[in-house]
Design an enzyme around this catalytic site. Structure first.
Site, mmCIF file in Angstrom:
data_model
loop_
_atom_site.group_PDB
_atom_site.id
_atom_site.type_symbol
_atom_site.label_atom_id
_atom_site.label_comp_id
_atom_site.label_asym_id
_atom_site.label_seq_id
_atom_site.Cartn_x
_atom_site.Cartn_y
_atom_site.Cartn_z
ATOM 1 N N SER A 92 7.391 9.763 12.115
ATOM 2 C CA SER A 92 6.660 9.257 11.111
ATOM 3 C C SER A 92 6.967 9.105 10.106
ATOM 4 O O SER A 92 7.859 10.609 9.229
ATOM 5 C CB SER A 92 6.071 10.258 10.458
ATOM 6 O OG SER A 92 4.757 10.595 10.153
ATOM 7 N N LYS A 100 0.874 -1.132 -0.249
ATOM 8 C CA LYS A 100 0.063 0.263 0.223
ATOM 9 C C LYS A 100 0.658 1.327 -0.505
ATOM 10 O O LYS A 100 0.778 2.391 -0.630
ATOM 11 C CB LYS A 100 -1.069 0.091 1.600
ATOM 12 C CG LYS A 100 -1.554 1.380 2.131
ATOM 13 C CD LYS A 100 -3.178 1.019 2.043
ATOM 14 C CE LYS A 100 -2.731 1.397 3.966
ATOM 15 N NZ LYS A 100 -2.363 2.164 4.070
ATOM 16 N N LYS A 144 -4.234 6.812 14.670
ATOM 17 C CA LYS A 144 -4.388 5.823 13.474
ATOM 18 C C LYS A 144 -5.876 6.213 13.128
ATOM 19 O O LYS A 144 -7.057 6.529 13.537
ATOM 20 C CB LYS A 144 -4.330 4.503 13.403
ATOM 21 C CG LYS A 144 -2.169 4.403 13.597
ATOM 22 C CD LYS A 144 -1.288 5.014 13.317
ATOM 23 C CE LYS A 144 -0.504 4.694 12.844
ATOM 24 N NZ LYS A 144 0.449 5.917 11.879
ATOM 25 N N ARG A 198 -8.488 12.951 12.015
ATOM 26 C CA ARG A 198 -6.745 12.509 12.446
ATOM 27 C C ARG A 198 -7.015 14.003 12.425
ATOM 28 O O ARG A 198 -6.975 14.806 11.458
ATOM 29 C CB ARG A 198 -6.430 11.953 11.117
ATOM 30 C CG ARG A 198 -7.394 9.942 11.478
ATOM 31 C CD ARG A 198 -6.372 8.915 10.946
ATOM 32 N NE ARG A 198 -5.279 8.686 10.572
ATOM 33 C CZ ARG A 198 -4.695 8.186 10.266
ATOM 34 N NH1 ARG A 198 -5.453 7.807 8.900
ATOM 35 N NH2 ARG A 198 -3.647 7.481 10.536
ATOM 36 N N ARG A 235 -7.262 -3.127 9.505
ATOM 37 C CA ARG A 235 -5.976 -3.900 10.670
ATOM 38 C C ARG A 235 -6.560 -4.961 11.712
ATOM 39 O O ARG A 235 -6.822 -5.535 12.026
ATOM 40 C CB ARG A 235 -5.141 -3.221 10.923
ATOM 41 C CG ARG A 235 -4.026 -2.500 9.438
ATOM 42 C CD ARG A 235 -3.232 -2.138 9.378
ATOM 43 N NE ARG A 235 -1.889 -1.005 8.831
ATOM 44 C CZ ARG A 235 -2.031 -1.813 7.180
ATOM 45 N NH1 ARG A 235 -1.863 -3.268 7.041
ATOM 46 N NH2 ARG A 235 -1.534 -0.424 6.658
ATOM 47 N N ARG A 272 -5.785 3.038 17.758
ATOM 48 C CA ARG A 272 -5.904 1.169 17.845
ATOM 49 C C ARG A 272 -5.503 0.502 19.128
ATOM 50 O O ARG A 272 -5.447 -0.576 19.137
ATOM 51 C CB ARG A 272 -4.531 1.248 16.831
ATOM 52 C CG ARG A 272 -5.267 1.579 15.320
ATOM 53 C CD ARG A 272 -4.259 0.807 14.738
ATOM 54 N NE ARG A 272 -4.591 0.496 13.083
ATOM 55 C CZ ARG A 272 -4.431 0.849 12.016
ATOM 56 N NH1 ARG A 272 -3.035 0.588 11.886
ATOM 57 N NH2 ARG A 272 -4.481 0.314 10.623
ATOM 58 N N ASP A 303 1.948 -0.690 12.529
ATOM 59 C CA ASP A 303 1.162 -1.171 10.994
ATOM 60 C C ASP A 303 0.672 -2.861 11.948
ATOM 61 O O ASP A 303 -0.099 -3.146 11.758
ATOM 62 C CB ASP A 303 1.179 -1.181 9.967
ATOM 63 C CG ASP A 303 1.427 0.732 9.787
ATOM 64 O OD1 ASP A 303 0.511 1.405 10.225
ATOM 65 O OD2 ASP A 303 1.709 0.904 8.326
HETATM 66 C C1 S3P Z 1 2.646 5.278 6.719
HETATM 67 C C2 S3P Z 1 2.964 5.128 7.680
HETATM 68 C C3 S3P Z 1 2.875 5.283 9.044
HETATM 69 C C4 S3P Z 1 1.951 3.822 8.337
HETATM 70 C C5 S3P Z 1 0.906 4.056 7.560
HETATM 71 C C6 S3P Z 1 2.084 4.141 6.191
HETATM 72 C C7 S3P Z 1 3.218 5.683 5.391
HETATM 73 O O1 S3P Z 1 2.141 6.273 9.228
HETATM 74 O O2 S3P Z 1 0.998 4.564 10.125
HETATM 75 O O3 S3P Z 1 -0.096 3.261 7.354
HETATM 76 O O4 S3P Z 1 3.166 5.091 4.074
HETATM 77 O O5 S3P Z 1 4.260 6.277 5.344
HETATM 78 P P1 S3P Z 1 3.665 7.813 10.152
HETATM 79 O O6 S3P Z 1 3.809 8.046 9.226
HETATM 80 O O7 S3P Z 1 2.038 8.527 10.370
HETATM 81 O O8 S3P Z 1 3.601 6.898 11.630
#
Ligand code: S3P
Length: 429
Positions: free
Chosen positions: A166, A21, A341, A121, A389, A345, A314
């Protein structure tokens, strides 16, 4: 949709997890920025990547959806168009946060919106730094989407030390930085997923103790995004845990992404005693992949250090399921980010464990689970909280019941894994 899941005393089979994804979404967004055509094989048909694809189309890319691949003719950085309608990011935080960086960089005026989960969010983490770079962002209650993004001043490149680990925030700032004449530098001290740096071939300086400085500016050429998207490790994670906790099981997961900033769950499960082997490790474009084989295992409890939380963020809902069947007390702490999230979660994991009768304690920043390899329950009704999830983790937990359990609002699995329920059925002997 209410999904019923029967218990099983064995899982057997070979499957290919759905396309990643995170990588699919980046492939679409970076193809928009590339002036020319990118051909992406194995692009994800899940809802989040499809939202990103529609967004890049609205921003001016020409997308041709073929049977085995999609081709995207990008606009380049200077050709991005402001859509007439709102840019709808659906359920996807990645789409909203990464594209906010692109829009702020482009200087176009765009209104971004999303579904009920996404609009609840916080976007403060991207609003503050993008405003420092010269963007003007009007947000609901100053923090939530819809976001109206515009920029009148010249883009101000900056040095930005990530306040939280992040990848969405890191990528947002780097993407805005790609529009500046002098480099924007993002300083990362705790590693988060590095697909953006890899796929854009950005300059990364490695310093001591894992500190990284990643730079982006107008001088960075955007590489063509023609590659095959690997299988999603985060999707494979459900089968890795299922294969461990169900007796008489052997599951092979083909062409699974093994990026080290994503696959901490592998090491965690192995330390818990999991029988997992990797075959045929190779590179698929800029990303490592391999075939992962899992067999039934006797698991021991484990404590997860805060420093690796971003590398399994995740996977924590399904890890909580593994911990429920591991001998001893397992602890996930330092994971307060989970509360931000698709749903809270930590609350959703707690509700899932409670529904099955697992012994656990909810903490502000995680959960403590009193695992028992012999644990079973009659049957349960699990709420997904419309979080993909949580729905899939509940399905794996349901396999350990004595009779059929049910998962409410189970259709949300399609946000990342449209074929999840069919793949589950295929693994029953
Ligand atoms: C993601 C980063 C993560 C992850 C999300 C996808 C990405 O989030 O939890 O499902 O594709 O960069 P955060 O960057 O907010 O931790």
């Amino acid at each position: 949709m209410i999904q019923k899941v029967k218990p099983s005393d064995s899982l057997q089979g070979t499957l290919s997890p759905p396309p990643d994804k995170s990588i699919s979404q980046r492939a679409a967004i970076f193809s928009l920025l590339h002036e020319g055509t990118s051909v992406i094989k194995n692009y994800s048909s899940a809802q989040d990547p499809q939202s990103s694809l529609e967004c890049v189309e609205s921003l001016g890319a020409e997308v041709i959806r073929g049977k085995d691949s999609i081709s995207i003719k990008g606009t380049g950085r200077s050709g991005i168009k402001a859509p007439e309608d709102d840019l709808d990011c659906g359920n996807s935080g990645t789409a909203m946060r990464l594209l906010a960086g692109v829009i702020a960089g482009s200087g176009k005026q765009v209104r971004m919106c999303g579904d009920a989960s996404l609009t609840s969010r916080t976007m403060t983490r991207i609003i503050e730094p993008l405003e420092k770079m010269g963007a003007y962002i009007l947000a609901r209650n100053s923090a939530y989407a819809p976001l109206m993004i515009t920029r009148e001043e010249k883009l101000k490149p900056m040095d930005f030390e990530l306040p939280i680990p992040s990848a969405q925030l890191k990528s947002c700032i780097l993407l805005a930085g790609l529009f500046g004449e002098t480099p924007t530098r993002v300083i990362e001290t705790i590693p988060s997923r590095d697909h953006t740096e890899r796929l854009l071939q950005l300059k990364v300086e490695e310093e001591k103790k894992g500190k990284k400085i990643i730079s982006a500016s107008l001088n960075d050429e955007i590489p063509n995004q023609s590659y095959t998207v690997p299988g999603d490790f985060s999707a494979a994670a459900f089968w890795l845990v299922a294969g461990c906790i169900i007796p008489n099981s052997e599951i092979k997961l083909e062409a699974t992404g093994l990026n080290p900033t994503r696959n901490a769950l592998l090491g965690i499960l192995q330390e818990m005693g999991a029988n997992i082997t990797i075959e045929n490790e190779r590179m698929e474009g800029a990303e490592p992949v391999g075939d992962v084989v899992v067999r039934s295992s006797d698991l021991r409890a484990i404590n997860i250090p805060k420093s690796i939380i971003p590398n399994c963020i995740d996977e924590l809902p399904i890890l909580a399921v593994a911990m429920s069947f591991a001998e001893g007390i397992s602890v996930i702490s330092g994971a307060e980010e989970l509360r931000h999230k698709e749903t809270d979660r930590i609350m959703a994991i707690s509700e899932m464990l409670k529904a099955a009768g697992v012994s656990f304690e909810e903490k502000e920043d995680g959960v403590e689970i009193h695992g028992n390899p012999e644990f079973s329950f009659d049957s349960a009704t699990f709420k997904s909280f419309h979080d993909h999830r949580i729905a899939m983790a509940s399905a794996v937990l349901s396999l350990k019941g004595k009779s059929e359990s049910e998962i409410l609002d189970a259709e949300c699995a399609a946000v990342s894994y449209p074929g999840f329920w069919e793949d589950l059925l295929a693994l029953y002997p």
